[in-house]
Each structure stands twice: as C-alpha cells, then as structure tokens.
Motif scaffolding. Structure first.
Motif, PDB file in Angstrom:
ATOM      1  N   GLU A  60      11.483  38.611  73.725  1.00 43.34           N
ATOM      2  CA  GLU A  60      12.164  37.365  73.391  1.00 43.34           C
ATOM      3  C   GLU A  60      11.180  36.195  73.391  1.00 43.34           C
ATOM      4  OE1 GLU A  60      13.198  39.557  75.598  1.00 43.34           O
ATOM      5  OE2 GLU A  60      14.999  40.314  74.582  1.00 43.34           O
ATOM      6  N   LEU A  61      10.277  36.189  74.373  1.00 45.27           N
ATOM      7  CA  LEU A  61       9.306  35.103  74.455  1.00 45.27           C
ATOM      8  C   LEU A  61       8.331  35.135  73.277  1.00 45.27           C
ATOM      9  CD1 LEU A  61       8.316  32.688  76.046  1.00 45.27           C
ATOM     10  CD2 LEU A  61       6.860  34.210  77.371  1.00 45.27           C
ATOM     11  N   SER A  62       8.019  36.324  72.797  1.00 46.10           N
ATOM     12  CA  SER A  62       7.101  36.424  71.656  1.00 46.10           C
ATOM     13  C   SER A  62       7.686  35.737  70.421  1.00 46.10           C
ATOM     14  CB  SER A  62       6.789  37.890  71.346  1.00 46.10           C
ATOM     15  OG  SER A  62       7.943  38.566  70.899  1.00 46.10           O
ATOM     16  N   LYS A  63       9.013  35.757  70.281  1.00 45.38           N
ATOM     17  CA  LYS A  63       9.660  35.065  69.152  1.00 45.38           C
ATOM     18  C   LYS A  63       9.517  33.558  69.315  1.00 45.38           C
ATOM     19  CE  LYS A  63      13.042  38.788  68.585  1.00 45.38           C
ATOM     20  NZ  LYS A  63      14.480  39.174  68.706  1.00 45.38           N
ATOM     21  N   LEU A  64       9.623  33.079  70.559  1.00 46.95           N
ATOM     22  CA  LEU A  64       9.436  31.645  70.806  1.00 46.95           C
ATOM     23  C   LEU A  64       7.995  31.222  70.522  1.00 46.95           C
ATOM     24  CD1 LEU A  64      11.435  31.141  74.139  1.00 46.95           C
ATOM     25  CD2 LEU A  64      12.103  30.410  71.846  1.00 46.95           C
ATOM     26  N   ILE A  65       7.048  32.083  70.893  1.00 46.45           N
ATOM     27  CA  ILE A  65       5.639  31.766  70.659  1.00 46.45           C
ATOM     28  C   ILE A  65       5.359  31.645  69.168  1.00 46.45           C
ATOM     29  CG2 ILE A  65       3.284  32.675  70.863  1.00 46.45           C
ATOM     30  CD1 ILE A  65       4.113  33.840  73.570  1.00 46.45           C
ATOM     31  N   ASP A  66       6.041  32.487  68.369  1.00 53.70           N
ATOM     32  CA  ASP A  66       5.864  32.422  66.908  1.00 53.70           C
ATOM     33  C   ASP A  66       6.289  31.067  66.361  1.00 53.70           C
ATOM     34  OD1 ASP A  66       4.866  34.979  66.780  1.00 53.70           O
ATOM     35  OD2 ASP A  66       6.808  35.911  66.368  1.00 53.70           O
ATOM     36  N   CYS A  67       7.207  30.387  67.051  1.00 52.19           N
ATOM     37  CA  CYS A  67       7.694  29.090  66.591  1.00 52.19           C
ATOM     38  C   CYS A  67       6.858  27.923  67.117  1.00 52.19           C
ATOM     39  CB  CYS A  67       9.152  28.888  67.027  1.00 52.19           C
ATOM     40  SG  CYS A  67      10.282  30.148  66.405  1.00 52.19           S
ATOM     41  N   THR A 119      -7.916  30.987  68.568  1.00 50.38           N
ATOM     42  CA  THR A 119      -8.527  29.978  69.439  1.00 50.38           C
ATOM     43  C   THR A 119      -7.470  29.207  70.214  1.00 50.38           C
ATOM     44  OG1 THR A 119     -10.405  29.732  67.932  1.00 50.38           O
ATOM     45  CG2 THR A 119     -10.016  27.941  69.493  1.00 50.38           C
ATOM     46  N   GLN A 120      -6.394  28.825  69.526  1.00 50.93           N
ATOM     47  CA  GLN A 120      -5.310  28.111  70.196  1.00 50.93           C
ATOM     48  C   GLN A 120      -4.644  28.991  71.252  1.00 50.93           C
ATOM     49  OE1 GLN A 120      -3.105  27.123  66.650  1.00 50.93           O
ATOM     50  NE2 GLN A 120      -3.867  25.016  66.624  1.00 50.93           N
ATOM     51  N   MET A 121      -4.466  30.265  70.915  1.00 49.47           N
ATOM     52  CA  MET A 121      -3.872  31.201  71.868  1.00 49.47           C
ATOM     53  C   MET A 121      -4.780  31.392  73.084  1.00 49.47           C
ATOM     54  SD  MET A 121      -2.316  34.179  69.416  1.00 49.47           S
ATOM     55  CE  MET A 121      -1.002  33.832  68.236  1.00 49.47           C
ATOM     56  N   THR A 155       2.709  37.788  77.643  1.00 53.07           N
ATOM     57  CA  THR A 155       3.173  37.860  76.251  1.00 53.07           C
ATOM     58  C   THR A 155       2.154  37.270  75.292  1.00 53.07           C
ATOM     59  OG1 THR A 155       5.420  37.572  77.107  1.00 53.07           O
ATOM     60  CG2 THR A 155       5.116  37.353  74.738  1.00 53.07           C
ATOM     61  N   LEU A 156       1.563  36.149  75.673  1.00 50.73           N
ATOM     62  CA  LEU A 156       0.582  35.496  74.807  1.00 50.73           C
ATOM     63  C   LEU A 156      -0.673  36.365  74.643  1.00 50.73           C
ATOM     64  CD1 LEU A 156       0.254  32.970  73.162  1.00 50.73           C
ATOM     65  CD2 LEU A 156      -0.702  31.821  75.150  1.00 50.73           C
ATOM     66  N   SER A 157      -1.045  37.094  75.696  1.00 44.70           N
ATOM     67  CA  SER A 157      -2.200  37.994  75.600  1.00 44.70           C
ATOM     68  C   SER A 157      -1.943  39.080  74.563  1.00 44.70           C
ATOM     69  CB  SER A 157      -2.489  38.631  76.965  1.00 44.70           C
ATOM     70  OG  SER A 157      -2.829  37.656  77.920  1.00 44.70           O
TER      71      SER A 157
END
Length: 604
Positions: free
Chosen positions: A23-30, A37-39, A54-56
């Motif tokens: 679910e968090l990965s969908k939020l990260i996509d937004c 680099t930003q990640m 999740t970001l990793s």
C-alpha cells in the motif's frame, strides 16, 4: 514530532498497522520521488522503518528496470550500516526488515566497489598481500553470502528473482577477479621459489618478528602465549574474530603474512612454530623432524629438558578435555591451537556466512572466556593462524587417476594421496611441484582448480593450494584489557573556504586510540541552520570518515560547529564537546539580485 520521539514512534507503529509495504509503495508512486537520486536521499534521511523498507525496494526496482546494478547507483549506500534506524535502535514491526534492506544496499555497494577497479598484476609478494586487504576483495565472498540471505526479505517476487540473477553474475565476476589475483600469486612463487621462502612476509617469520627479534623472554609473571586459530581466513579474522576478541583484548600491532606451502596443517602450522621452512626442520641431533614440540623448543633456544619443563603445546584447545589439561601446571611458553574451522570444514555444506556464525558461537561461548581466565595483563600474546580455505566449485575439478601397475610400484615409494587442493607423491601438469627432500613431494593446485579422484566425494571447502584465501595469514600482538580506555580525537579543517551558491564538501575523521569500543553522536551544523547528525560505534584503533555537504553556501554563513559526545569507559555518555570552525564565503561577482518591493506603486 521531532522534539517528541515517543510520540513519533507511536505514530510510526500506528502507520505500520494501517499500511503495508504494498500500500505504501502506491503512495510513494504519487510522491515527488521520481529518480533514484531522490529516492536515495529519502532513504538516508527517513527514520520510519516501513517507509525505508518500502522505498529501498522501490529504489531497487527503479535501478534494475532496464540494466544491472551499477556501482554509481549505489556509491551513496556504503554508509547505510550507520543509518539512524540502526544506530538509534528504532523498534517497530518493520524495523528488522528495514535493517535487512539497509544492510543489503550497503553490502551490494561494498561488493560493487571492490569489483569495479581492474586488477593490476603485482611484482612482489608484499604488494599483492597488501592489495588483497586494502581493496576489500578479501571479504567479497562473505558479503555476497550475507546479501544473498537478505533476498528473503523482499516481498516482490519479480524483483527478488532479478536480484538473485544479478547476484549470481556478481559472484562469477568476483570469482574471476580472485582467480586473476591467485594466478598472479602463483606466478610470483613459480618464478622465484627462493624469493618466496626468503621473503620477510613469509609466515615462518611471525614469531621471529614479534618475539625473538625483540628479545622477549618469559618470566613467571610475564608468560608468552601463542594463539593459533587453525583454518581462520582473513575475512573471518576481520569480520568475526577481531571484533569479538577486542572486547577483552586490544590489538596493539598487526601485520599480514603469507603462509608456507602447502597451505595445510602438517606443513603450514609446523613451519610457524619452527620459524623455518621444512628444509631446515631438525631435531637436537641434526636429523629431520616434524615434531612441533621439538621444533618450537629449538626455536626458543630451549634444551630438550627445558623444552619439556617450560613449553606446552595444546591442540584442540577449544575442547573441555584440553582446557582441563591446561589447568595442570603452568608453563612459560604456551602454544594454544584452536580448531576454528579446519577439521569440520571438509564436510560443511553451508555458505561462508553460516560458517562464520558457527565460529562466532564457539569463540563467544568457549574460547574467549577461557583466554580471559588464563591470560594476565602482563603476559605477552601473539595471535595468528596457519592457513585459510577456498570455496570449490564442481566444474573446477581435475580428475587424477592414481591407479598404477603393480610392477611399477617400488617398496620404498611413498603412498600417493589426492586431497582436493593437494597431491602427495603425484605429478600433475596443472599444479606446482614442491619438494623438501628426496623421497616425497607435493603438487599444489593454483587458482580455483582442485584435484578429484575416481569415485571421490566433492567438498565445498578445502585448503592446501596457492590462493590468497588460503595463504594470507594475520599476525597480531594483543594484550589483555585491564583498564578500559576510550580516547577519541576529531580531525577537521581549521578554516572552511566556500564560494557563494557553489556546492562543496568537507571531510572529518573520528579516531578511537583507546582499547574499548564506544558509541558516539557527532553533530555538524552551520550558524544558518544546515545540520547533519552522525550516530555510530567506533572500535578501538579504528577511524571513521564523515562528509558534510554545503548545498548552497551564502554570505550569512560564518561558522561551522562540531559537537561530539560519546560513551566513556565507565559506560556513561559524556557531555557534548564543541569546536567552532570559521567559514569564509567568497562572494560571486557575476550574481545580480533584483528586488521587486513597491511594485504596487507603479502607475500611480
């Protein structure tokens, strides 16, 4: 919430219960995290375990989408072992998974960095020994095994498969590089056996360098202890044994040597205790002997009777039987041989990470407590090992046929032996022949190859041949820690010169010259509000490097403040110690500023 850590932690735990990684990965996509680099920047700064985990994964999906992992993609990740989630011990349901991913990224960065630089052949044994350590290639196999374990924590099946394939390629790349270095080592020995045997970095010189050449003689209040960890590879020493030993003993001096060939116990270990090549092994009458008691006695200039009275050599010192025998009497010269990984390694099937876990358990439970009890502050202690081991692959086996016609075998002929990396009394064109006398000889394998025999069983690990994994030997002078000391020193610039609006970096170093590991908090901040916090631990006799970045220097920057606190030898955190460094910002002459105040009056 930054000023209320308990509240922040409570919010993290609630978020983890309401949200999962998918679910968090969908939020990260937004979110505005479109580039690797930003990640990467978000991973470094974020303290929420679920978000970091999740970001990793999102970062890895992004960087592996159209290509293999590149060292440039992961240079930033080398310091993730010091991430706030690890150093601040943030505990939530996702903490362990986040830590695993941070170690994965840091491990991959370390591996790719070690493999990135091409290997330039060396012309001297000392150069190749030092390169093996300094390049980090010595611990690549262990790091690969650790990283491979981390794959289980990745929930995305496709990404896990992609990374497993890439890791397989990295493993092959590492093997090729190690093969090149091992063959370089073999060529140096083949070109000059005499140069190899007389080289000052040969392991037969360990006891000469640390004891005999320094005129060290034992007394009843200052005994000599020689600790030989049988089968301890350099990665095991650096990553497992040294950190554990450092809790009770300080490493005062350390040097790397190359072991006597063949790199197997009967030669390599005895050569250390004899302080000589097998050609020069002799008993009191001048005849040949391989008895390590006699050879060690003669090395220390002890008569036959003195050798029995003053010298004790104990094999398998990790066993309860051997430790009971050690309680029977006191000796001036004590040689304790520990079977760290030699006898059982030939039947071991796990990876090198699991192998090190086994060694860690034995060291913590048995060896270290026993040594702490026996060795006193005044005693003189040398720690070394006889040989390491190499990991074999089935495809590298070379079949050796030992069958001989009965009429070709003479009565005086020695029995032929095939032992993976070593042949005894058998010639082989792909090996290197070594003979110390006229009636028997060895043939040792070079590089990653090994000798197999008809109907012989495969062994994942072996030793006896020519490779850096088998032959690089640490020799260390250690001492018992009686008075713990933490001595930190901070090295940083006396003046920082910057150019307005031009990004820049400065380096700082923190060194622990004491004998006890410590935890520290280092804060670097400008007077205009830019700040970085570094939290970590620093083992004795080690240095950590820090980089502070000025993203966009301005003319208001006047000074940089370093604030350091650490855990002292008494276990308490010190008050922050501060240092102010002046900042000089050079003004840009090409910069023009426009002010638009009063526009509302135009046209009046």
């Amino acid at each position: 919430t930054t000023s209320q850590p308990d509240l922040r932690l409570h919010i993290m735990k609630i978020a983890e219960k309401k949200l999962g990684a998918k679910e968090l990965s969908k939020l990260i996509d937004c979110m505005n995290l479109k580039t690797p680099t930003q990640m990467a920047q978000a991973i470094q700064k974020e303290k929420c375990p679920l978000f970091v985990y999740t970001l990793s994964i999102q970062f890895l999906k992004k960087t592996t989408k159209n290509k293999e992992l590149d060292p440039k993609d992961l240079n930033w990740a080398r310091t993730l072992d010091k991430h706030p989630i690890i150093t601040d011990k943030i505990e939530t349901d996702f903490s362990q998974r986040a830590i695993v991913m941070l170690h994965f990224l840091a491990g991959m960065a370390s591996i790719l960095q070690a493999l990135a630089e091409p290997f330039e052949p060396k012309n001297d044994l000392a150069a190749i020994i030092d390169w093996y350590k300094e390049s980090g290639i010595f611990k690549v196999e262990l790091t690969i095994a650790r990283v491979n374990r981390s794959l289980k924590s990745i929930y995305d099946d496709e990404l896990r498969k992609t990374l497993a394939e890439q890791l397989s390629k990295v493993r092959k790349q590492a093997t090729r590089k190690l093969e090149a270095t091992d063959l370089n080592l073999a060529s140096l020995i083949e070109k000059s056996w005499k140069g190899y045997v007389s080289h000052p970095r040969l392991a037969i010189n360990v006891l000469h360098d640390y004891i005999l050449n320094r005129g060290i003689t034992p007394t009843k209040t200052r005994k000599i202890w020689i600790l030989i960890f049988d089968g301890m590879r350099l990665d095991t020493w650096e990553e497992t044994v040294k950190p554990i030993m450092s809790s009770k003993f300080e490493v005062r001096e350390e040097k790397l040597y190359i072991t006597m060939l063949p790199s197997e116990t009967d030669v390599a270990r005895v050569a250390i205790l004899a302080g000589a090549s097998p050609v020069d092994w002799a008993n009191y009458e001048g005849g040949y002997t391989s008895d390590h008691n006699i050879l060690a006695s003669r090395l220390f200039h002890l008569s036959r009777i003195e050798g029995k009275q003053k010298l004790r050599i104990t094999v398998s010192s990790e066993t309860d039987h051997a430790q009971r025998r050690l309680d029977e009497g006191e000796f001036l010269y004590n040689v304790l041989i520990y079977n760290l990984s030699d006898d059982w390694i030939h039947t071991f099937r796990g990876d090198v990470c699991e192998l090190n876990d086994n060694i860690k358990g034995t060291l913590k439970r048995v060896i270290l407590p026993d040594l702490e009890r026996r060795i006193h502050e005044e005693d003189y202690v040398i720690l070394t090992r006889d040989h390491g081991f190499i990991e074999l692959t089935p495809n590298d086996g070379m079949l050796v046929d030992t069958r001989r016609k009965h009429d070709q075998i003479t009565r005086t002929e020695k029995k032929p032996v095939v032992a993976y990396r070593l042949l005894k009394n058998i010639q082989h064109s792909s090996g290197y022949r070594i003979a110390f006398n006229n009636y028997e000889f060895f043939t040792v394998a070079k590089g990653r190859k090994w000798f197999s025999r008809p109907r012989g069983r495969y062994s994942r690990y072996a030793h006896g041949g020519i490779s850096l994994d088998e032959m690089v030997v640490p020799g260390a002078l250690i001492g018992k820690i009686v008075i713990p000391r933490v001595e930190l020193s901070l090295r940083c610039p006396d003046l920082v010169r910057l150019v307005e609006d031009t990004s820049s970096k400065i380096d700082a170093e923190l060194e622990n010259s004491g004998n006890k590991e410590t935890e520290f908090v280092l804060i670097i901040a400008t007077n205009t509000g830019e700040k970085e916090k570094y939290v970590g631990s620093l083992p004795p006799k080690e240095v950590q490097h820090f980089v502070f970045a000025f993203e966009k220097p301005n003319l208001k920057m006047k000074h940089l403040k370093f604030s350091l606190s650490y855990r002292g030898a008494d276990g308490k955190m010190t008050r922050p110690i501060s240092k102010i460094v002046q900042i000089s910002v050079k003004e840009r002459k090409d910069k023009v500023e426009f002010r638009f105040g009063g526009l509302e009056k135009l046209g009046e």
